[in-house]
Enzyme design. Structure first.
Site, mmCIF file in Angstrom:
data_model
loop_
_atom_site.group_PDB
_atom_site.id
_atom_site.type_symbol
_atom_site.label_atom_id
_atom_site.label_comp_id
_atom_site.label_asym_id
_atom_site.label_seq_id
_atom_site.Cartn_x
_atom_site.Cartn_y
_atom_site.Cartn_z
ATOM 1 N N SER A 148 47.016 34.837 38.211
ATOM 2 C CA SER A 148 46.592 35.522 39.433
ATOM 3 C C SER A 148 45.204 35.018 39.848
ATOM 4 O O SER A 148 45.029 33.795 40.021
ATOM 5 C CB SER A 148 46.641 37.039 39.218
ATOM 6 O OG SER A 148 46.542 37.721 40.446
ATOM 7 N N GLU A 242 57.728 36.827 44.237
ATOM 8 C CA GLU A 242 56.311 37.098 44.491
ATOM 9 C C GLU A 242 55.910 36.918 45.952
ATOM 10 O O GLU A 242 56.263 35.923 46.590
ATOM 11 C CB GLU A 242 55.444 36.161 43.653
ATOM 12 C CG GLU A 242 55.468 36.465 42.181
ATOM 13 C CD GLU A 242 54.261 35.872 41.472
ATOM 14 O OE1 GLU A 242 53.137 36.110 41.930
ATOM 15 O OE2 GLU A 242 54.475 35.164 40.476
ATOM 16 N N HIS A 272 55.031 39.166 39.723
ATOM 17 C CA HIS A 272 53.676 38.648 39.535
ATOM 18 C C HIS A 272 53.273 38.693 38.047
ATOM 19 O O HIS A 272 53.316 39.748 37.422
ATOM 20 C CB HIS A 272 52.727 39.520 40.366
ATOM 21 C CG HIS A 272 51.347 38.967 40.501
ATOM 22 N ND1 HIS A 272 51.087 37.680 40.916
ATOM 23 C CD2 HIS A 272 50.115 39.523 40.289
ATOM 24 C CE1 HIS A 272 49.781 37.478 40.952
ATOM 25 N NE2 HIS A 272 49.174 38.577 40.569
#
Lengths: 303, 303
Positions: A148, A242, A272
């Site tokens: 991320s 995602e 995610h």
């Protein structure tokens, strides 16, 4: 079809969003407390020691698999929008990855926004990289990895290193990376019903905290505006469900156009940073094994 | 009145029981997966290293606080009815406790029932204690500590040591100990509406798995039938809302009658092993601090 085990991250993200929904004015400390539970969906790998170290002022965990190569290092950068997450929240996942690669991982607890906005994070991660080199580790024996916002930092700290003439690491491994500070990727729409955590609204709030007064098109904050020439090989993993899928696909294009070796694996129906479920869901274990297989030869380790 | 933070363990136990309720035929592996999440309600203490070690055949974590006394050792025995729990599920809580005491804790991953019924656990824990002594640690510099079934084992392994003429440790610290294999304590009734996890029905199922073919009144399986003469000082912590409250109060009486030094702290309105919330709820932090204050002088450490 996703495994039954992979539903664990759906439940976690539903819990995150329900808790947010019940308290939209939640302060940053409370939000951080919540996101400390990210790795709860995974199992401990076992066979890994965890040693705290002060890396030139930055607290870190060394994750040291039993029998691991001591002279190869992963610089592991946790996610959380540059606002949440810690060496603790991501310990298990990077423990699994270190074990799969067969080397040490340095899980970096960098200072977070909004108290420390851009460019605090890429600068601090680059300092930690140089601290690792100062321990006698060769740049070609280092890879950066992150999930991320950590995938963003694993990329931007190397862009910053290149710009400053610092010797580059061997490889970059972004997992579900967040690159797009403007939240304009097509997958925000196409995966709107699929992504259990990320929405453009959430991303724009977090981007505001992370950027401070910086432009959302500043290349070291948003690599979609960066020049990738001279960057080391990249291996990106991303979930098919995602909202951030396009972040990966757009950087793949950009980096390839700049002559960089890039491989992207899209994992069907995955959320995610589904790799949090390592030790629990087969898709996460598969992803971790692929990281090991891709990285080992690039770090000069036997296959 | 309990702190708002302390509600975290209520939610966890409700989740445990709801998950059980939805699948009453849950196998032992699935139950163990569920109970691996016990420490999720606590925060990492920080400043503690975790090193895996093979203690004569038993896998363990050394929790090593920075600057800790290396020659003082807590033998930390996790709960879970002798059936659930591991060195991973209880890592954070014993990390906090080791830090409060200022010494190392050896978190013992003993073999579990029903595959390994009584007397496997007290025997294996005693073997681990003797392995610690063989590393050059003096018995007077060792304390045993454990939660729930680990509180039972922290007691019975010392009873077994005494019976076999092994030099005894300095102290025993049971947290919400489970002693009564017949689930006949008065607090099953008086706390029926208060205890969010434990009921006589659950305990009798777990006792069946833990005991195998042994009698529920076997003294080394149920210390309510043991002779406490010659035992080291004990410090018991228990929650005021626990079905197992009487287990502590009955052993307090027995041990005192046998001339043993015993201190019991009852924490008002607290649930079973509320110390899991260390770093999160003030009641847990208070309890952990009290363990440190009580144990340090008994291990020959400065106050």
């Amino acid at each position: 079809m996703a495994s039954p085990q992979a539903a664990a991250i759906d439940r976690l993200y539903e819990y995150f969003l329900t808790t947010f929904g019940a308290k939209p004015d939640m302060g940053v400390d409370e939000m951080r407390d919540l996101f400390e539970h990210w790795c709860d969906v995974g199992r401990d790998p076992g066979g890994v020691d965890y040693l705290e170290v002060d890396a030139g002022g930055t607290p870190c965990f060394w994750a040291v698999p039993k029998g691991a190569a001591q002279d190869r290092v992963l610089i592991a950068l946790h996610g959380g929008g540059c606002v949440n997450g810690s060496r603790f929240s991501h310990r298990k996942m990077y423990g699994h990855i270190a074990k799969a690669v067969g080397c040490r991982a340095l899980i970096v607890d960098y200072k977070r926004a909004p108290e420390h906005p851009f460019p605090s994070q890429p600068n601090e991660c680059l300092d930690v990289y140089q601290w690792v080199l100062a321990q006698g580790i060769a740049p070609k024996h280092v890879a950066t990895i992150g999930d991320s916002a950590g995938g963003l930092l694993a990329t931007t700290m190397v862009l910053a290193a290149r710009d400053r003439g610092v010797a580059l690491p061997a490889a970059i491994v972004p997992l579900s990376p967040w690159y797009d500070m403007e939240a304009v990727g097509e997958s925000y729409k196409t995966n709107e019903a699929n992504d259990k955590l990320i929405s453009a609204g959430l991303i724009l709030v977090i981007a505001g905290m992370a950027l401070g007064t910086a432009s959302p098109r500043e290349p070291l904050a948003n690599p979609l505006f960066a020049d990738f020439r001279g960057m080391p090989p990249m291996y990106i993993q991303v979930g098919g469900y995602e909202a951030l899928l396009d972040d990966s696909l757009r950087v793949e294009k950009l980096a390839k156009a700049a002559g960089v070796e890039v491989k992207v694996d899209v994992f069907p129906e995955m959320q995610h940073v589904f790799q949090f479920m390592a030790g629990h869901a087969p898709e996460a274990d598969d992803a971790v094994a692929r990281i090991g297989a891709w990285l080992r030869p690039r770090l000069g380790l036997a296959k």
